[in-house]
Design an enzyme around this catalytic site. Structure first.
Site, PDB file in Angstrom:
ATOM      1  NE  ARG A  50      21.918   9.754 -35.973  1.00 53.51           N
ATOM      2  CZ  ARG A  50      23.098  10.374 -35.875  1.00 53.51           C
ATOM      3  NH1 ARG A  50      23.490  11.188 -36.828  1.00 53.51           N
ATOM      4  NH2 ARG A  50      23.861  10.202 -34.810  1.00 53.51           N
ATOM      5  CG  ASP A  70      32.224  12.754 -42.751  1.00 56.98           C
ATOM      6  OD1 ASP A  70      32.232  12.463 -41.542  1.00 56.98           O
ATOM      7  OD2 ASP A  70      31.781  13.836 -43.217  1.00 56.98           O
ATOM      8  CG  HIS A 112      23.676  17.324 -40.849  1.00 63.44           C
ATOM      9  ND1 HIS A 112      23.316  16.059 -41.251  1.00 63.44           N
ATOM     10  CD2 HIS A 112      24.917  17.175 -40.303  1.00 63.44           C
ATOM     11  CE1 HIS A 112      24.278  15.206 -40.958  1.00 63.44           C
ATOM     12  NE2 HIS A 112      25.256  15.852 -40.402  1.00 63.44           N
ATOM     13  CD  GLU A 148      25.911  16.963 -43.680  1.00 61.10           C
ATOM     14  OE1 GLU A 148      26.569  17.730 -42.952  1.00 61.10           O
ATOM     15  OE2 GLU A 148      26.075  15.719 -43.692  1.00 61.10           O
ATOM     16  NE  ARG A 183      22.852  18.067 -33.280  1.00 66.80           N
ATOM     17  CZ  ARG A 183      23.421  16.957 -33.745  1.00 66.80           C
ATOM     18  NH1 ARG A 183      22.932  16.354 -34.827  1.00 66.80           N
ATOM     19  NH2 ARG A 183      24.486  16.431 -33.151  1.00 66.80           N
TER      20      ARG A 183
HETATM   21  O1  TA6 Z   1      27.966  15.771 -41.650  1.00 68.14           O
HETATM   22  C1  TA6 Z   1      28.725  14.630 -41.420  1.00 68.14           C
HETATM   23  C2  TA6 Z   1      29.026  14.521 -39.930  1.00 68.14           C
HETATM   24  O2  TA6 Z   1      29.854  15.566 -39.496  1.00 68.14           O
HETATM   25  C3  TA6 Z   1      29.633  13.142 -39.708  1.00 68.14           C
HETATM   26  O3  TA6 Z   1      30.999  13.229 -39.366  1.00 68.14           O
HETATM   27  C4  TA6 Z   1      28.764  12.553 -38.593  1.00 68.14           C
HETATM   28  O4  TA6 Z   1      29.296  12.858 -37.320  1.00 68.14           O
HETATM   29  C5  TA6 Z   1      27.443  13.256 -38.870  1.00 68.14           C
HETATM   30  O5  TA6 Z   1      27.823  14.586 -39.153  1.00 68.14           O
HETATM   31  C6  TA6 Z   1      26.402  13.113 -37.800  1.00 68.14           C
HETATM   32  O6  TA6 Z   1      26.736  13.873 -36.697  1.00 68.14           O
HETATM   33  P1  TA6 Z   1      25.778  13.694 -35.400  1.00 68.14           P
HETATM   34  O7  TA6 Z   1      26.369  14.585 -34.347  1.00 68.14           O
HETATM   35  O8  TA6 Z   1      24.403  14.111 -35.811  1.00 68.14           O
HETATM   36  O9  TA6 Z   1      25.852  12.230 -35.078  1.00 68.14           O
END
Ligand code: TA6
Length: 301
Positions: A71, A205, A160, A264, A97
């Site tokens: 994370r 978002d 991301h 991102e 990932r």
């Molecule tokens: O990039 C934004 C997003 O698509 C959010 O909707 C949220 O889900 C984030 O990515 C994190 O995704 P993850 O699968 O890493 O929890």
């Protein structure tokens, strides 16, 4: 394994480490920056140019286990972004990932930078991730469709990137003023450009569509500006989970949301990439940091 890697890639300022769960990372310490990248996911978890605070954000509650996403830092999303459109049981943001990448090269570059080259395969694609840890952070995800592929194939990709900010409620994000966006917090509706810098005042978002422009996070309270320059990317995603969504994520501390924002560098939705056999595409993000004068943030509303 990591001892063998230390023998194979003996570059000053670079060493391999292994954590208690067996994950191997590359640790960078040079005169211009420090950084770290895990071989699982080719996942950059830190980059700190000398003279600055850490630029990438990491959750204190992140997992560091085989097959689980870290994370924070820079997750690589591939071959899809978000939930899989056809099968919700497949991992969000795809496989890249979650799987091990092979490091194939490490070398010193000009300016005391260190460049790493990592590779993996996600059938039918071959992925090459080139990272330069230096006074700037340069990342390129190159995707190849082998000549032997039977037909053209499409994919989504994203670097991301999670950025560390002093307080997300006080920053502004410039560069996307004239760009329409898909608002994932409002039924994925396509919305017109606001023609204003982005302020984060609730869960945010957004997928900004058809944009090649740089983004700048102006963090006056943190006395710095972070610039994201990109190549080969037509989408920019801006995300902060705010209060409620943070609470729903077990690997995201309930009180961590003010300290981060994601910018991102992506190709998603209508901007997904389609390759014919033998073709390739590169998605590049370059991160740089500039100190802002302390007087620029008064704190007055
Ligand atoms: O990039 C934004 C997003 O698509 C959010 O909707 C949220 O889900 C984030 O990515 C994190 O995704 P993850 O699968 O890493 O929890």
């Amino acid at each position: 394994m990591f001892n063998e890697l230390n023998r194979r890639f003996s570059v000053p300022g670079l060493r391999f480490e292994q954590n208690h769960n067996g994950l191997i990372s590359v640790v960078i310490q040079t005169a211009v920056c420090t950084g770290e990248l895990f071989l699982q996911g080719a996942h950059i978890t830190s980059w700190r140019p000398v003279g600055h605070e850490p630029v990438l954000w990491l959750s204190q509650k992140s997992n560091y286990e085989k097959g689980k996403p870290i994370r924070g830092g820079v997750p690589i999303c591939f071959p899809w972004f978000g939930p899989n459109a056809n099968d919700p049981t497949l991992p969000a943001h795809g496989f890249a990932r979650l799987q091990d990448w092979q490091i194939v090269d490490a070398q010193h570059k000009d300016g005391d930078a260190i460049e790493l080259l990592l590779e993996t395969t996600i059938d039918p694609f071959r992925l090459i991730f080139q990272v330069e840890f230096g006074a700037e952070l340069k990342m390129t995800l190159k995707t190849q469709l082998p000549q032997s592929a039977k037909s053209s194939q499409s994919y989504e990709d994203a670097l991301h990137t999670y950025f560390s900010v002093s307080d997300v409620r006080t920053i502004s994000i410039r560069g996307l003023e004239p760009v329409s966006f898909m608002d994932k917090v409002d039924h994925a509706q396509l919305k017109s450009a606001t023609h204003c810098p982005i302020l984060i005042e609730s869960e945010t978002d957004r997928v900004y569509v058809d944009t090649l422009s740089d983004c700048v996070i102006e963090d006056a309270q943190g006395e710095r500006a972070i610039r994201v320059t990109k190549l080969g990317s037509a989408s920019t995603v801006v995300w902060n989970p705010w209060i409620d969504k943070s609470k729903r994520m077990s690997d995201f501390g309930d009180s961590e949301w003010p300290s981060m924002v994601c910018i991102e560098t992506a190709n998603v939705g209508d901007s997904r990439i389609r390759l014919s056999p033998g073709e390739s595409h590169s998605t590049t993000a370059v991160i740089s940091v500039q100190a802002l004068p302390a007087t620029s943030f008064t704190g007055e509303s």
